[in-house]
Write a protein that holds these residues in place. Structure first.
Motif, PDB file in Angstrom:
ATOM      1  N   GLU A 261      14.063 -99.154  17.367  1.00 21.31           N
ATOM      2  CA  GLU A 261      12.769 -99.504  17.034  1.00 21.31           C
ATOM      3  C   GLU A 261      12.762-100.869  16.203  1.00 21.31           C
ATOM      4  O   GLU A 261      13.724-101.157  15.620  1.00 21.31           O
ATOM      5  CB  GLU A 261      12.106 -98.329  16.221  1.00 21.31           C
ATOM      6  N   ASP A 263      12.409-103.407  13.137  1.00 24.29           N
ATOM      7  CA  ASP A 263      12.756-103.140  11.579  1.00 24.29           C
ATOM      8  C   ASP A 263      11.380-103.491  10.951  1.00 24.29           C
ATOM      9  O   ASP A 263      10.589-104.546  11.317  1.00 24.29           O
ATOM     10  CB  ASP A 263      13.839-104.019  11.016  1.00 24.29           C
ATOM     11  N   LEU A 264      10.795-102.823   9.959  1.00 19.13           N
ATOM     12  CA  LEU A 264       9.819-102.990   9.319  1.00 19.13           C
ATOM     13  C   LEU A 264      10.365-104.257   8.012  1.00 19.13           C
ATOM     14  O   LEU A 264      11.364-104.119   7.522  1.00 19.13           O
ATOM     15  CB  LEU A 264       9.108-101.856   8.529  1.00 19.13           C
ATOM     16  N   ALA A 293      -2.292 -98.614   6.364  1.00 23.63           N
ATOM     17  CA  ALA A 293      -2.092 -99.377   7.728  1.00 23.63           C
ATOM     18  C   ALA A 293      -2.870 -99.460   8.142  1.00 23.63           C
ATOM     19  O   ALA A 293      -4.004 -98.670   8.476  1.00 23.63           O
ATOM     20  CB  ALA A 293      -1.049 -98.500   8.571  1.00 23.63           C
ATOM     21  N   THR A 318      -0.581-102.790   4.972  1.00 18.73           N
ATOM     22  CA  THR A 318       0.501-103.325   6.316  1.00 18.73           C
ATOM     23  C   THR A 318      -0.632-103.318   7.385  1.00 18.73           C
ATOM     24  O   THR A 318      -0.962-102.833   8.222  1.00 18.73           O
ATOM     25  CB  THR A 318       1.523-102.224   6.566  1.00 18.73           C
ATOM     26  N   ILE A 320      -0.891-104.413  11.126  1.00 25.08           N
ATOM     27  CA  ILE A 320      -0.263-104.592  12.500  1.00 25.08           C
ATOM     28  C   ILE A 320      -1.273-104.881  13.558  1.00 25.08           C
ATOM     29  O   ILE A 320      -2.189-104.460  13.852  1.00 25.08           O
ATOM     30  CB  ILE A 320      -0.094-103.016  12.733  1.00 25.08           C
ATOM     31  N   LYS A 325       3.637-102.396  19.346  1.00 29.18           N
ATOM     32  CA  LYS A 325       4.490-102.100  18.087  1.00 29.18           C
ATOM     33  C   LYS A 325       4.074-100.919  17.133  1.00 29.18           C
ATOM     34  O   LYS A 325       4.605-100.545  16.135  1.00 29.18           O
ATOM     35  CB  LYS A 325       4.862-103.460  17.401  1.00 29.18           C
ATOM     36  N   LEU A 329       6.297 -98.662  14.111  1.00 25.09           N
ATOM     37  CA  LEU A 329       5.956 -98.944  12.877  1.00 25.09           C
ATOM     38  C   LEU A 329       5.219 -98.072  11.714  1.00 25.09           C
ATOM     39  O   LEU A 329       5.798 -97.921  10.698  1.00 25.09           O
ATOM     40  CB  LEU A 329       5.131-100.457  12.487  1.00 25.09           C
ATOM     41  N   ARG A 332       7.653 -95.314  10.812  1.00 30.12           N
ATOM     42  CA  ARG A 332       8.769 -95.879   9.639  1.00 30.12           C
ATOM     43  C   ARG A 332       8.047 -96.076   8.487  1.00 30.12           C
ATOM     44  O   ARG A 332       8.636 -95.529   7.318  1.00 30.12           O
ATOM     45  CB  ARG A 332       9.310 -97.178  10.282  1.00 30.12           C
ATOM     46  N   LEU A 333       6.824 -96.413   8.468  1.00 34.48           N
ATOM     47  CA  LEU A 333       6.022 -96.750   7.109  1.00 34.48           C
ATOM     48  C   LEU A 333       5.653 -95.366   6.616  1.00 34.48           C
ATOM     49  O   LEU A 333       5.578 -94.997   5.462  1.00 34.48           O
ATOM     50  CB  LEU A 333       4.906 -97.547   7.604  1.00 34.48           C
TER      51      LEU A 333
END
Length: 409
Positions: A261, A263-264, A293, A318, A320, A325, A329, A332-333
Motif C-alpha cells: 500500500e 505510504d501516507l 478524511a 486529510t 484524497i 488510492k 489511505l 492506514r489513517l
C-alpha cells in the motif's frame, strides 16, 4: 555455502540497495521474508543477477515460447522441480545453463531470459515492507564473477524504474494485489455473448477470455506479448462489472509479497506543532483531535473543505483526490469521520462506502456523502450502502460544520 541470515536485521531495502550501489560494493545480499529468500549479486555496485526461491519451470517454459524457442521449451526438465538435488533458488538458472550447453539456446537468448528472471525477482524484492538480510562479501560464484560487464545492470536505475511501476500498480491496489492473481470469467456465457463494459474489441475479448483458464495475469501478458500493467488496465472495467473475478495466486507464488500500500505522509502531532511556537514550555492539555478524511476528485471542493475545517483546531483534514488510492489511505489513517463524493472516476462513492462498511474497522465510522445530486433515489442508495448522512453541494460553511459536529462533538 551461504551463512545463516541475521534475523535481528529488518530490511529498509531502498537504503540498503542504494548504499551498496553508491559504495560500488561486490558480493551477495541475502534477504529473507518468511520462507522466501532472495540472493542479490553485485559487482562494483552493478547488478549481476537476482535469484528468488519462489519460481517455477512452467514460467520458464512461457518465457521460452514468448521468445520463439519452442524446441527449448519442450526440452525443459519439468520433473526437476521435485528433485532434492537442485537448490530451489538455482532451479531456473540451472535449467537455462543446461539448455544453453545442449545448444538449444544461444548466448543471446540465454542472457535475455536470465535478465528477465533477474528483473522479476528484483521487482518482487522491492515490494517487501520488511524482512531480514545479511551481506556476504564472498558470495559471488566464479561464473557470476566472470560475467561480461556489458551484461551488468545499473542497480540505481533499475530501482528508480520499478519504483515508478509500483506507483502505477498502487493505483489499482483495491482491485489487484498481485500480478500472480488468476483471472477467471464469472460465467461461461461471457464467452458466447458480447461484453460491452470495456474497450476490447469482440475479437480481442474472445482471445483473452479463452486464455483465462487458471493462468496468472503475468502469464496472460506473456501469452499476448504485452506489458502486464497494460493487460491489467484493459481488464479493470470487466473486473469492476463482475465479468471477471481474480483468484489468489497459486503455489508457489502466493509466498511472494503483495503490492504494498502507498505510504501516507506523516502528519505532525499537535505537540510537535506547538513546540515550534516561541515560548512554548508546557505540554498541551489533552484535547481530542478528530481526524477527518475527505475523498473528492475536485481540488476546488477539497480546498473549500480545508478552508472551513482548518479554522477549528479540533480537526485535522486529510485530502484524497484519487479515489483509487482512497481505500489504502483510509485503512492506514483510520479517520474519525469520512466525507466522500459520490460521482468520481474509476470507482464511485457508493462502492467505496460499501467497501468501508464491510470492514469491522469502519463499522461505526460516520460516512457523509457529499454530492450535487438532490434526488431521493440517490439518498436512498447512499443509505443502502451504509452512508450515515448526506450533504448536498453547494453547501454553506454552517451546514458543513453543523453536520461534522453532529457526529464528532
Amino acid at each position: 555455502m551461504n551463512p545463516e541470515l541475521d534475523r535481528s536485521n529488518k530490511v529498509s531495502h531502498l537504503s540498503i540497495l542504494n548504499n551498496l550501489s553508491s559504495s560500488r560494493s561486490t558480493g551477495c545480499l541475502e534477504i529473507a521474508y518468511g520462507s522466501t529468500k532472495w540472493n542479490l549479486f553485485l559487482k562494483f555496485g552493478q547488478l549481476l543477477s537476482v535469484d528468488c526461491s519462489v519460481q517455477s519451470l512452467d514460467q520458464l517454459i512461457h518465457r521460452l515460447r514468448q521468445l520463439g524457442c519452442d524446441v527449448a521449451a519442450k526440452a525443459v526438465n519439468i520433473t526437476a522441480e521435485n528433485s532434492e538435488n537442485l537448490l530451489a533458488e538455482n532451479l531456473v538458472r540451472q535449467e537455462i545453463d543446461r539448455l544453453t550447453m545442449q545448444g538449444l539456446l544461444d548466448s543471446i537468448q540465454s542472457s535475455q531470459i536470465s535478465t528477465e528472471v533477474t528483473k522479476e525477482a528484483l521487482e518482487s524484492l522491492l515490494w517487501l515492507k520488511e524482512g531480514h538480510y545479511k551481506w556476504n562479501q564472498e558470495g559471488l560464484t566464479p561464473r557470476l564473477a566472470a560475467k561480461n560487464s556489458e551484461s551488468w545492470l545499473d542497480l540505481s536505475k533499475m530501482i528508480e524504474y520499478y519504483q515508478q511501476r509500483l506507483q502505477v500498480w498502487q493505483k489499482y491496489i483495491t482491485i489487484v494485489q498481485s500480478p500472480h492473481q488468476r483471472p477467471y470469467l464469472t460465467h461461461h456465457r461471457f464467452l458466447e455473448q458480447p461484453v460491452s463494459c470495456g474497450t476490447l474489441s469482440p475479437k480481442a475479448w474472445t482471445q483473452i477470455a479463452q486464455l483465462m483458464r487458471g493462468i496468472s495475469l503475468r502469464d496472460l501478458a506473456r501469452f499476448l506479448k504485452q506489458d502486464e500493467l497494460k493487460i491489467v488496465q484493459l481488464l479493470i472495467p470487466y473486473i469492476r462489472e463482475n465479468v471477471i473475478c481474480l483468484r489468489e495466486p497459486s503455489l508457489p507464488f502466493k509466498h511472494l509479497p503483495l503490492i504494498p500500500e502507498p505510504d501516507l505522509p506523516q502528519i505532525p502531532s499537535l505537540d510537535e506543532i506547538r513546540s515550534l511556537e516561541p515560548g512554548f514550555s508546557k505540554p498541551i492539555s489533552e484535547t481530542k483531535i478528530y481526524k477527518i478524511a475527505c475523498i473528492d476528485d475536485s481540488p476546488i471542493i477539497l480546498q473549500e473543505m480545508e478552508r472551513i475545517l482548518g479554522k477549528n483546531s479540533k480537526y485535522t483534514l486529510t485530502k484524497i483526490e484519487d479515489p483509487i488510492k482512497a481505500s489504502a489511505l483510509i485503512f492506514r489513517l483510520k479517520p474519525d469521520l469520512i466525507l466522500m463524493d459520490i460521482t468520481m472516476p474509476d470507482i464511485n462513492g457508493y462502492k467505496l462506502c460499501h467497501l468501508f462498511r464491510n470492514s469491522a474497522a469502519f463499522e461505526k465510522t460516520p460516512i457523509i456523502m457529499v454530492t450535487g445530486n438532490k434526488g431521493l433515489i440517490d439518498k436512498a442508495r447512499a443509505r443502502m450502502v451504509g452512508a450515515t448522512d448526506y450533504l448536498t453541494k453547494p453547501f454553506t460553511e454552517a451546514e458543513l460544520l453543523a453536520l461534522v459536529e453532529k457526529y464528532l462533538v
